[in-house]
Design an enzyme around this catalytic site. Structure first.
Site, PDB file in Angstrom:
ATOM      1  CB  SER A  31      35.631  36.850  34.055  1.00  0.00           C
ATOM      2  OG  SER A  31      36.301  36.750  35.248  1.00  0.00           O
ATOM      3  CG  HIS A  62      40.905  35.623  34.461  1.00  0.00           C
ATOM      4  ND1 HIS A  62      40.833  36.991  34.427  1.00  0.00           N
ATOM      5  CD2 HIS A  62      39.911  35.225  35.257  1.00  0.00           C
ATOM      6  CE1 HIS A  62      39.838  37.396  35.189  1.00  0.00           C
ATOM      7  NE2 HIS A  62      39.262  36.340  35.712  1.00  0.00           N
ATOM      8  CG  HIS A  84      41.779  37.211  40.398  1.00  0.00           C
ATOM      9  ND1 HIS A  84      41.991  36.432  39.287  1.00  0.00           N
ATOM     10  CD2 HIS A  84      40.917  38.185  40.031  1.00  0.00           C
ATOM     11  CE1 HIS A  84      41.270  36.911  38.277  1.00  0.00           C
ATOM     12  NE2 HIS A  84      40.621  37.975  38.695  1.00  0.00           N
ATOM     13  CE1 TYR A  86      39.820  33.711  41.882  1.00  0.00           C
ATOM     14  CE2 TYR A  86      39.096  35.968  42.276  1.00  0.00           C
ATOM     15  CZ  TYR A  86      39.260  34.893  41.418  1.00  0.00           C
ATOM     16  OH  TYR A  86      38.880  34.997  40.111  1.00  0.00           O
ATOM     17  CD  GLU A  87      44.077  33.210  39.929  1.00  0.00           C
ATOM     18  OE1 GLU A  87      44.662  32.412  39.187  1.00  0.00           O
ATOM     19  OE2 GLU A  87      43.879  34.414  39.635  1.00  0.00           O
ATOM     20  CB  ALA A 114      33.120  40.041  35.453  1.00  0.00           C
ATOM     21  CG  MET A 210      36.098  38.824  43.961  1.00  0.00           C
ATOM     22  SD  MET A 210      35.921  37.040  43.811  1.00  0.00           S
ATOM     23  CE  MET A 210      34.203  36.833  44.304  1.00  0.00           C
ATOM     24  CB  SER A 211      40.038  41.966  39.699  1.00  0.00           C
ATOM     25  OG  SER A 211      39.026  42.578  38.926  1.00  0.00           O
ATOM     26  CG  ASN A 234      26.641  38.697  39.334  1.00  0.00           C
ATOM     27  OD1 ASN A 234      27.747  38.749  38.782  1.00  0.00           O
ATOM     28  ND2 ASN A 234      26.464  38.958  40.603  1.00  0.00           N
ATOM     29  CG  HIS A 246      33.447  31.645  37.368  1.00  0.00           C
ATOM     30  ND1 HIS A 246      33.754  32.993  37.473  1.00  0.00           N
ATOM     31  CD2 HIS A 246      34.392  31.114  36.561  1.00  0.00           C
ATOM     32  CE1 HIS A 246      34.836  33.249  36.747  1.00  0.00           C
ATOM     33  NE2 HIS A 246      35.245  32.124  36.181  1.00  0.00           N
TER      34      HIS A 246
HETATM   35  N1  HPA Z   1      30.685  39.577  43.484  1.00  0.00           N
HETATM   36  C1  HPA Z   1      32.044  39.589  43.407  1.00  0.00           C
HETATM   37  N2  HPA Z   1      32.703  39.474  42.267  1.00  0.00           N
HETATM   38  C2  HPA Z   1      31.993  39.349  41.131  1.00  0.00           C
HETATM   39  C3  HPA Z   1      30.587  39.343  41.128  1.00  0.00           C
HETATM   40  C4  HPA Z   1      29.906  39.461  42.372  1.00  0.00           C
HETATM   41  O1  HPA Z   1      28.648  39.467  42.451  1.00  0.00           O
HETATM   42  N3  HPA Z   1      30.199  39.210  39.831  1.00  0.00           N
HETATM   43  C5  HPA Z   1      31.327  39.157  39.083  1.00  0.00           C
HETATM   44  N4  HPA Z   1      32.433  39.247  39.861  1.00  0.00           N
END
Ligand code: HPA
Length: 272
Positions: A31, A62, A84, A86-87, A114, A210-211, A234, A246
């Site tokens: 990302s 993306h 992903h 989740y999509e 990320a 998540m990837s 983060n 996001h």
């Molecule tokens: N959790 C899951 N996926 C992420 C995060 C997170 O804190 N930050 C960036 N992608």
């Protein structure tokens, strides 16, 4: 069960456009991450929607382009448009780009993402090398091709020799040391709860995202060497008490381009 499709149409289409010389390395960008550096010379780009049978990304950040760069003598193929679970995509679709890269004869793969930082000291803006992962997405990239178990050499997913060379090279020009950690992959799309982060830390996870994991497994299954890097965007849920969003992930991605770029560069220069 059938083996995952090899995507001969996508491979033929790309070879028609770019010739049959294999890229030296494929790069999947997470990302908000881009290869903006004068030493990466863009030769051509194609929109994912033009490449036959590839799934199209639906998430902001993306960018949906496959871009050919030259970096010195090296041919680089940046695989934009990561998709992903989740999509709503299946594991076969999430790994399709990597399998097309393998079909083009690419022998090395660099994955970036990320991630949320779980380990103390993994703060926003840091880039961390992935030394191992925990697959908590409940699906496999290879279920369809394996009979019962994987050979033991498949157990080391991320190439430690390549990583050692990358670290040495990176630290020749940068003062910060390149840390490493274990990446836990969850399905998302919701961020974790604070209690899930407590659990992940106890499991040994240092990063959460998540990837990446399915792509790394598919690439190893196809015989590619793999390195992965997480940009910590983060602190993971519950650590700072702040709400995650996001946009913050995208902003930190943009602001930390330089560090990620230096590491990607060092990794490409360290391919043997
Ligand atoms: N959790 C899951 N996926 C992420 C995060 C997170 O804190 N930050 C960036 N992608």
């Amino acid at each position: 069960m059938n083996a995952p499709p090899l995507q001969p149409e996508a491979i033929a289409w790309l070879q028609e456009r770019w010739g049959s010389a294999a890229p030296d390395v494929g790069v999947v960008l997470g990302s908000g991450i881009q290869l903006l550096d004068d030493d990466f010379h863009e030769e051509d780009r194609v929109c994912v929607s033009e490449i036959p049978s590839l799934p199209e990304p639906t998430v902001e950040g993306h960018g949906g382009y496959w871009i050919r760069y030259r970096f010195g003598e090296k041919k680089i193929l940046v695989v934009g448009g990561r998709v992903h679970l989740y999509e709503g995509y299946a594991a076969d679709e999430v790994t399709m780009g990597v399998r097309v890269l393998a079909g083009l004869g690419t022998s090395s793969l660099l994955l970036t993402n990320a991630a949320g930082g779980i380990r103390e000291g993994f703060t926003p803006g840091m880039v961390v090398a992935i030394s191992d992962h925990i697959q908590l997405q409940g699906v496999s990239a290879m279920m369809a091709t394996l009979e019962h178990h994987v050979e033991s050499d498949r157990l080391s997913i991320y190439d430690s020799a390549w990583l050692d060379r990358t670290r040495t090279r990176y630290q020749m020009s940068c003062t910060d040391s390149l840390q490493q950690g274990t990446y836990a992959a969850l399905t998302g799309p919701t961020y974790e709860t604070p209690t899930e982060i407590v659990m992940l830390r106890k499991f040994g996870a240092d990063l959460v995202g998540m990837s990446t994991v399915l792509e790394a497994l598919a690439a190893r299954d196809a015989g590619m060497k793999v390195l992965g890097f997480s940009l910590v965007t983060n602190l993971a849920a519950g650590i700072s008490g702040k709400k995650l969003n996001h946009q913050e992930v995208l902003d930190v991605g943009k602001n930390s381009q330089k560090r990620m770029l230096q590491i990607v560069r060092a990794a490409i220069e360290s391919i043997d």
